[in-house]
Write a protein that holds these residues in place. Structure first.
Motif, mmCIF file in Angstrom:
data_model
loop_
_atom_site.group_PDB
_atom_site.id
_atom_site.type_symbol
_atom_site.label_atom_id
_atom_site.label_comp_id
_atom_site.label_asym_id
_atom_site.label_seq_id
_atom_site.Cartn_x
_atom_site.Cartn_y
_atom_site.Cartn_z
ATOM 1 N N THR A 72 1.004 -1.236 -0.027
ATOM 2 C CA THR A 72 0.131 0.096 0.047
ATOM 3 C C THR A 72 0.880 1.273 -0.021
ATOM 4 O O THR A 72 0.432 2.280 -0.791
ATOM 5 C CB THR A 72 -1.158 -0.075 1.220
ATOM 6 N N VAL A 75 2.391 2.601 -3.203
ATOM 7 C CA VAL A 75 1.305 2.718 -4.497
ATOM 8 C C VAL A 75 1.555 3.947 -4.886
ATOM 9 O O VAL A 75 1.327 4.263 -6.196
ATOM 10 C CB VAL A 75 -0.097 2.214 -3.976
ATOM 11 N N GLY A 79 2.002 4.780 -8.734
ATOM 12 C CA GLY A 79 1.002 5.481 -9.320
ATOM 13 C C GLY A 79 1.511 6.496 -10.313
ATOM 14 O O GLY A 79 1.140 6.928 -11.201
ATOM 15 N N GLY A 126 1.182 -4.461 -5.006
ATOM 16 C CA GLY A 126 0.746 -3.307 -4.927
ATOM 17 C C GLY A 126 0.724 -2.422 -6.220
ATOM 18 O O GLY A 126 0.013 -1.595 -6.630
ATOM 19 N N TYR A 129 -2.158 -3.556 -8.179
ATOM 20 C CA TYR A 129 -3.491 -3.327 -7.619
ATOM 21 C C TYR A 129 -3.786 -2.044 -8.137
ATOM 22 O O TYR A 129 -4.607 -1.498 -8.488
ATOM 23 C CB TYR A 129 -3.548 -3.577 -6.165
ATOM 24 N N GLY A 130 -2.810 -0.896 -7.792
ATOM 25 C CA GLY A 130 -2.813 0.464 -7.914
ATOM 26 C C GLY A 130 -3.074 0.645 -9.113
ATOM 27 O O GLY A 130 -3.974 1.758 -9.652
ATOM 28 N N PRO A 351 -11.501 4.538 -3.552
ATOM 29 C CA PRO A 351 -11.061 5.163 -4.623
ATOM 30 C C PRO A 351 -11.920 6.032 -5.587
ATOM 31 O O PRO A 351 -11.573 7.016 -6.245
ATOM 32 C CB PRO A 351 -10.716 3.751 -5.344
ATOM 33 N N THR A 364 -4.420 7.756 -10.304
ATOM 34 C CA THR A 364 -3.703 6.591 -9.865
ATOM 35 C C THR A 364 -2.922 6.909 -8.811
ATOM 36 O O THR A 364 -2.792 6.188 -7.539
ATOM 37 C CB THR A 364 -2.925 5.907 -10.896
ATOM 38 N N GLY A 368 -3.959 6.183 -5.131
ATOM 39 C CA GLY A 368 -2.801 5.265 -4.325
ATOM 40 C C GLY A 368 -2.520 5.936 -2.972
ATOM 41 O O GLY A 368 -2.305 5.226 -2.029
ATOM 42 N N TYR A 371 -5.129 4.654 -0.679
ATOM 43 C CA TYR A 371 -4.749 3.401 -0.503
ATOM 44 C C TYR A 371 -3.876 2.989 0.580
ATOM 45 O O TYR A 371 -3.879 1.932 1.116
ATOM 46 C CB TYR A 371 -4.582 2.694 -1.924
ATOM 47 N N THR A 372 -2.956 4.170 0.973
ATOM 48 C CA THR A 372 -1.954 3.792 2.089
ATOM 49 C C THR A 372 -2.642 3.370 3.218
ATOM 50 O O THR A 372 -1.924 2.887 4.091
ATOM 51 C CB THR A 372 -0.722 4.822 1.982
#
Length: 429
Positions: A72, A75, A79, A126, A129-130, A351, A364, A368, A371-372
């Motif tokens: 995470t 990301v 990104g 990661g 995913y990202g 997101p 992104t 991201g 998302y962390t």
């Protein structure tokens, strides 16, 4: 590769067909399926690692925490590469790192070895995913909740079909061989898929939607600007407290079942019989995947915050009921499924809410950054194990997790919703 994320305000390419957009989404989903086991398959290896080496469970679970942290927290950097150079290179490198990570696990004989393997796999997962979530947000400004949900569903449900095969291979061939074969196989497929991923050029996708329920900005915030927005940190806090409860259950599903003595009890539902932990893990992954497009689709209609209020409230209730009734093997299976269904939607709602608030050009990177929060939440997983070891029960863990979800539910409707209206209204076009 040129920058593929120019502003939609200055179209430079013809609109692509919906079929083309959905094909790009499908490629992203397949890549997400391939990284699912790196997180959701971990719980099946823990008992055998503990039995083989004699380490305490909390120490082993630090490998899971490190995986999530590196999955995470890097990301936003990954990104940035995606927003500048496109998705292919990041996903390609991610697939290589995923394979290397579990190959290291296959050879590890120390805790540090597992920590290293899971860190490398986390960096790779990661990146994939990202990239895939960010790409979905860019291709579908008109259906952000649904697109992010379908993509995240690949990660949530992607390991459902391999629950039984992984456990069977661990039993028949040992957990080291399972780490190696699954790690290499999944990593290679990710690398192949990378060559088919593209980001949209300006003008290829529809404009952002405009309706009373979906509040979307016309401004594209730079990542450095996003970090200075207090509303971003409210979303971050909500993500952390909701994410922590689900991650605690994800990492400890089998240990909880063992402690409650329901893990090996046969359960029959819908004419299918499996042990409680296998049944629960299979249903959990399916529902954890389905919830992401389902609640993403709902949020496209009734709004992000309204959907958060409903879903987070369900999650708090589900965790509380699992705590009360989960010692019964049938209820353990059913309620763990309910918990996963009410939890997984955070990976579509946050997101899409982030991109609605801060724009698509740097989606992104900005998504991201948010998302962390999953990595921050992962820091609480070992704490849950220490709490269980010190008290001998999971009581405090479940009570805290249920309360955190109720708090997030109330924050969504009472604070985030009115605040975001003000922020978007003030943003310039």
């Amino acid at each position: 590769m040129t920058d593929m994320v120019q502003s939609a305000a200055a179209p430079s390419a013809a609109r692509v067909s919906d079929a083309y957009r959905w094909a790009q989404l499908a490629i992203g989903v397949m890549a997400m399926v391939m990284i699912a086991n790196y997180q959701y398959g971990w719980t099946f290896f823990v008992p055998d690692i503990q039995k083989t080496f004699g380490w305490d469970r909390a120490s082993i679970q630090w490998a899971f925490t490190l995986f999530v942290l590196f999955e995470t927290w890097l990301v936003p950097v990954e990104g940035w590469f995606v927003d500048k150079y496109g998705p292919r290179i990041v996903v390609l490198v991610g697939g290589v790192l995923c394979a290397i990570g579990w190959a290291i696990n296959a050879q590890a004989t120390s805790l540090n070895g597992y920590y290293l393997g899971m860190i490398i796999a986390g960096i790779g997962a990661g990146g994939v995913y990202g990239t895939c979530v960010g790409n979905a947000l860019k291709w579908f400004p008109d259906k952000r909740g649904l697109a992010a949900g379908i993509t995240a569903a690949g990660f949530g449900a992607g390991s459902a079909l391999t629950v039984a095969p992984i456990q069977a291979m661990i039993k028949d061939s040992g957990f080291q061989t399972t780490f190696l074969y699954f790690g290499l196989g999944q990593g290679i497929i990710i690398c192949i898929l990378a060559f088919f991923l593209l980001a949209p050029k300006a003008g290829q996708v529809p404009n952002v939607v405009a309706n009373a329920n979906i509040i979307q900005t016309r401004r594209n915030y730079q990542p450095t600007e996003v970090l200075r927005q207090p509303i971003f940190w409210l979303m971050y806090f909500m993500f952390v407290i909701v994410g922590a409860g689900g991650l605690m259950v994800t990492a400890n599903l089998k240990p909880i079942a063992v402690d409650w003595k329901v893990d090996s009890v046969p359960v029959t539902l819908m004419a299918v019989t499996m042990t409680a932990v296998t049944f629960a893990a299979t249903i959990d992954r399916v529902l954890n995947g389905l919830t992401r497009p389902f609640f993403g689709w709902i949020s496209d209609m009734i709004g992000r915050e309204n959907t958060m209020f409903i879903a987070f409230g369900m999650e708090g209730f589900g965790i509380w009921m699992l705590y009360l009734w989960g010692h019964d093997p049938i209820w353990f299976v059913l309620l763990s499924g309910f918990v996963f269904f009410a939890w997984g939607e955070i990976y579509s709602l946050f997101p899409s809410t982030c991109t609605d608030t801060f724009g698509a050009k740097f989606a992104t990177t900005n998504a991201g950054l948010l998302y962390t929060a999953k990595g921050t939440a992962a820091l609480l997983v070992p704490i849950a194990n220490y709490m269980q070891q010190s008290s001998g029960t999971w009581d405090a863990v479940f009570i805290i997790a249920a309360g955190a979800n109720i708090l997030a539910s109330l924050l969504a409707i009472a604070v985030l919703k009115p605040w975001r209206k003000v922020v978007v209204a003030k943003s310039t076009i």
